[in-house]
Scaffold this motif. Structure first.
Motif, mmCIF file in Angstrom:
data_model
loop_
_atom_site.group_PDB
_atom_site.id
_atom_site.type_symbol
_atom_site.label_atom_id
_atom_site.label_comp_id
_atom_site.label_asym_id
_atom_site.label_seq_id
_atom_site.Cartn_x
_atom_site.Cartn_y
_atom_site.Cartn_z
ATOM 1 N N SER A 66 0.256 0.852 7.649
ATOM 2 C CA SER A 66 -0.656 0.153 8.525
ATOM 3 C C SER A 66 -1.938 0.938 8.707
ATOM 4 N N GLU A 67 -3.004 0.248 9.170
ATOM 5 C CA GLU A 67 -4.300 0.864 9.365
ATOM 6 C C GLU A 67 -4.448 1.480 10.744
ATOM 7 N N ASP A 68 -3.405 1.543 11.536
ATOM 8 C CA ASP A 68 -3.574 1.775 12.955
ATOM 9 C C ASP A 68 -3.798 3.214 13.372
ATOM 10 N N ALA A 69 -3.398 4.198 12.581
ATOM 11 C CA ALA A 69 -3.258 5.549 13.096
ATOM 12 C C ALA A 69 -4.564 6.136 13.608
ATOM 13 N N TRP A 92 -2.188 0.631 2.853
ATOM 14 C CA TRP A 92 -1.137 -0.302 3.261
ATOM 15 C C TRP A 92 0.058 -0.279 2.310
ATOM 16 N N ALA A 93 -0.106 0.270 1.139
ATOM 17 C CA ALA A 93 1.001 0.340 0.184
ATOM 18 C C ALA A 93 1.889 1.559 0.429
ATOM 19 N N PHE A 94 1.435 2.483 1.302
ATOM 20 C CA PHE A 94 2.152 3.729 1.542
ATOM 21 C C PHE A 94 2.673 3.786 2.972
ATOM 22 N N PRO A 95 3.780 4.478 3.199
ATOM 23 C CA PRO A 95 4.231 4.689 4.576
ATOM 24 C C PRO A 95 3.165 5.444 5.367
ATOM 25 N N ASP A 96 3.064 5.141 6.639
ATOM 26 C CA ASP A 96 2.046 5.753 7.486
ATOM 27 C C ASP A 96 2.546 7.103 7.999
ATOM 28 N N ALA A 145 5.537 2.157 -0.966
ATOM 29 C CA ALA A 145 6.699 1.568 -0.316
ATOM 30 C C ALA A 145 6.559 0.069 -0.088
ATOM 31 N N ALA A 146 5.378 -0.482 -0.317
ATOM 32 C CA ALA A 146 5.153 -1.903 -0.072
ATOM 33 C C ALA A 146 4.081 -2.402 -1.031
ATOM 34 N N SER A 147 3.977 -3.713 -1.147
ATOM 35 C CA SER A 147 2.982 -4.295 -2.039
ATOM 36 C C SER A 147 1.596 -4.248 -1.404
ATOM 37 N N HIS A 183 -4.170 -6.898 7.218
ATOM 38 C CA HIS A 183 -4.475 -6.231 5.952
ATOM 39 C C HIS A 183 -5.322 -7.120 5.065
ATOM 40 N N ARG A 184 -6.368 -6.529 4.489
ATOM 41 C CA ARG A 184 -7.195 -7.181 3.478
ATOM 42 C C ARG A 184 -7.335 -6.196 2.329
ATOM 43 N N THR A 185 -7.290 -6.680 1.110
ATOM 44 C CA THR A 185 -7.517 -5.813 -0.039
ATOM 45 C C THR A 185 -9.013 -5.478 -0.126
ATOM 46 N N ILE A 186 -9.350 -4.531 -1.011
ATOM 47 C CA ILE A 186 -10.764 -4.218 -1.218
ATOM 48 C C ILE A 186 -11.525 -5.472 -1.651
ATOM 49 N N GLY A 187 -10.934 -6.230 -2.578
ATOM 50 C CA GLY A 187 -11.582 -7.465 -3.017
ATOM 51 C C GLY A 187 -11.770 -8.448 -1.889
ATOM 52 N N ASP A 188 -10.761 -8.570 -1.010
ATOM 53 C CA ASP A 188 -10.879 -9.457 0.148
ATOM 54 C C ASP A 188 -12.051 -9.041 1.029
#
Length: 286
Positions: free
Chosen positions: A8-11, A193-197, A207-209, A231-236
């Motif tokens: 997540s982006e929260d930290a 977002w693809a890695f554990p926080d 760990a995630a897509s 979550h938004r990808t770079i392209g998003d």
């Protein structure tokens, strides 16, 4: 916070601690639910956040992310001398540290946040001799300003990751900026977002897509959202910027500096030297 296998982006932006009874999950969350959750989360957690991180953020320092990239050096809004006399809006300002730095450069700064408690901390800090900023309590998706009110707009990990409709925010920023105005905002780098926080070695394995856009939600036992992040990808993100009427001038991915030894949630020197932690979008209004 237990994020299970989710990244997540929260930290940095939130460093959440919604409570021991909060359940972490991935599910849909709309605009109204996301806004309510963000307002209540920050009102509950503003005191702890400012206590834990206020020293790093400073009272009047403009920091773009946990790497410590400083606007005084980066000049993403333009050279500091060029800010004098400019009307500048900070969105998701928290305790308005960035806006206070802008005011110290001679700008007419406005700090907007949806959290009443965060703005109370801005008032507390404003008791010092450093020039302050006008404080406004409002939602980033409904900016209470006339069209063409500002020369520049900025957001350091504020608002953008927490809204269900980022294009609406982009369009609102576009509306209140004057032609040629610059809009610069930072978010956690989407690849995170693809890695554990986690700050240690366990945070270095996928760990995630990366392509799973399902929002990260912390909810209570009745299923009410306590915290929501989208979550938004770079392209998003690039498409959101363009859909909002902006041209993307630059995408900055700060490297972790040698002087920074701190860990902040999932941010750390270990991870920061291997994968990007922050993405900063430098945009211009047509």
């Amino acid at each position: 916070m237990n994020q299970e296998d989710y990244a997540s982006e929260d930290a940095y932006a939130a460093d959440p601690g919604s409570g021991d009874d909060a359940e972490a999950t991935r599910r849909d969350a709309g605009e109204a639910e996301s806004s309510r959750a963000s307002r209540s989360w920050w009102d509950r957690n503003a005191d702890e956040y400012q206590s834990d991180h206020g020293a790093f953020l400073g009272d009047d320092r403009f920091v773009w992310g946990p790497e410590g990239l400083d606007e005084a050096e980066a000049a993403l809004l333009g050279p500091a001398a060029s800010l004098r006399g400019k009307d500048i809006l900070e969105i998701g300002a928290g305790a308005a540290q960035c806006a206070r730095w802008l005011a110290a450069q001679g700008a007419r700064a406005v700090a907007l946040d949806l959290s009443h408690r965060q703005l109370q901390h801005a008032l507390r800090i404003g008791d010092s001799d450093v020039p302050g900023a006008l404080l406004v309590e409002a939602d980033a998706g409904r900016l209470p300003f006339r069209a063409g009110s500002f020369d520049l707009a900025c957001s350091s990990y504020g608002a953008v990751p927490f809204v269900a409709d980022p294009v609406n925010v982009m369009r609102e920023v576009h509306r209140v900026l004057r032609p040629g105005g610059r809009w610069v905002f930072s978010v956690t780098h989407p690849i995170r977002w693809a890695f554990p926080d986690e700050p240690g070695p366990e945070g270095l394995s996928v760990a995630a897509s990366y392509f799973d856009r399902t929002p990260y939600v912390e909810q209570d036992e009745r299923g009410r959202a306590l915290y929501v992040e989208h979550h938004r990808t770079i392209g998003d993100r690039v498409r959101d910027v363009v859909a909002g009427g902006f041209r993307l001038l630059d995408l900055v991915e700060p490297e972790w500096p040698e002087w920074n030894s701190q860990e902040w949630g999932g941010w750390s020197p270990l991870r920061g030297n291997l994968i990007p932690g922050t993405a900063i979008f430098v945009c211009e209004r047509d």
